[in-house]
Design an enzyme around this catalytic site. Sequence first.
Site, PDB file in Angstrom:
ATOM      1  N   SER A   1       0.708  -1.087   0.140  1.00  0.00           N
ATOM      2  CA  SER A   1       0.054   0.188   0.034  1.00  0.00           C
ATOM      3  C   SER A   1       0.690   1.262   0.010  1.00  0.00           C
ATOM      4  CB  SER A   1      -1.052   0.032   1.221  1.00  0.00           C
ATOM      5  OG  SER A   1      -0.055   0.401   2.504  1.00  0.00           O
ATOM      6  N   LYS A   2       0.323   2.268  -0.598  1.00  0.00           N
ATOM      7  CA  LYS A   2       0.971   3.642  -0.367  1.00  0.00           C
ATOM      8  C   LYS A   2       1.512   4.028   1.009  1.00  0.00           C
ATOM      9  CE  LYS A   2      -1.413   7.233  -0.871  1.00  0.00           C
ATOM     10  NZ  LYS A   2      -2.326   8.426  -1.210  1.00  0.00           N
TER      11      LYS A   2
END
Length: 475
Positions: free
Chosen positions: A246-247
């Site tokens: 994920s970011k």
Amino acid sequence: MVRTRYAPSPTGFMHIGNLRSALFEYLAARKNGGSFILRIEDTDQERLVEGATEAIIETMKTMGLSFDEGPTIGGEYGPYIQSERKADYLPHAKRLVEKGQAYYCFCTKERLDTLADSGGFKKYDRHCKSLTAQEIQARLDNGEPYVIRQFIPEGSTSFVDEVFGEITIENKEMEDQVLIKSDGMPTYNFANVIDDHAMHITHVMRGSEYLSSTPKYKLLYEALGWEVPLFVHLPLLQNDKGQKISKRNGDASVAQLLEMGFLPRAIINYAALLGWSPPDNREVYELAEIEKIFDIKNISKSPSAVDLTKLKWFNAEHIKAMPFDEYYEMALPHLKNAVKTAGADYALLAKITQSRVSVVSECGELVDFIDCLPEYDIELYTHKKMKTDTTVAKQALQAAIGALDGLDEWTHDGLSAALAQAAEANGLTKGQVLWSVRTATSGKATTPCGATEICEILGKQETLRRLDVGVSKVS
Ligand code: GLU
């Protein structure tokens, strides 16, 4: 007719996990001659990031994932941006209220915050479920803010996932989730069902984090009297720290991977193998090939690890396999930046680097020694297997100077014969001479080509100068 969709929330750039979802959804449609739809899920207005929708569309374009319906191109079932479909959701929620499968809830945030955790799961206590029709009408007339919640019946709910198999959840583990928020917007949990139905999606494909919510969606399809689509959950992707990609966990966006020099075709190839196995033993594929052989049946449920080292390998393979002209065009600016010598043969430099780089920009540092002999450690001359040390290197370099000084035919063959002769005449092996010459002319432990090629590229004068430098270093 297979219809799949990629349904990103425009909350940031696409990372490799988002790309993998989009790719598998695209592939399932293409393999079956179906349609691939892009739908922007922007119901959570607080998390919107400006420019994210455009960036997602741009990334998909760069990656070759063309969609058949979506924002910017339209289609029969548009609009394809959820905020533009706002008016569609409330009537469905009201229909569920009439059927007793949803209800109005006027509870304040303060009240909801006081609800205790029950068994680690904080669940709405159905406080408003018992309101009478008159009470509800009076509060609505009064303009009180409300949400609409799904009523989860008793029992259990099962569905068969195409990848994970049969999944059953006890309904008591599900909350009466919000379908319509107080701002009138649907939640993701409601909108995805309404839109997947409205857009005739046949295969709902998404990350396995949605597995546990799917029973709620199934109950909604049934409550609305709609056919339940096929569910295809994709295995979890983890980074090298074992975290979900994920970011937030600092994982690179696809745009950043492109900036790092990874080629779209290599990223696609790599992403395709994150949870899907091809029917043969190959690893390197072009998108068009995968489109023909992709099969949902070959998606695995085990998590896949995202590993940049492996992506580099794919990139190198795709660089090796690409037509020379294409590589040359990409490599030229880097080569020009690294080698400024007048008359440099950039095509030759491209040729000798194509099979040796994992990202194109590396070609410059492979050949930068041509412009300028780097400072190097004389230990580089030592090669145990070839029985070469600085003493041998000195003899070899002197022999080479003797042979090349009078050489007129400065060609690959001419150089090769002269160096072989020099070795023989001085009781050295050809390997010892070539090793020493390569080290003296490049100052590097690894070079993209051998001693003769380096001499050829440098020309006579510069070659002899470097050999002299070598002799004085080892003397
Ligand atoms: N908007 C959701 C997300 O970005 C999509 C999930 C789905 O494909 O339904 O995670």
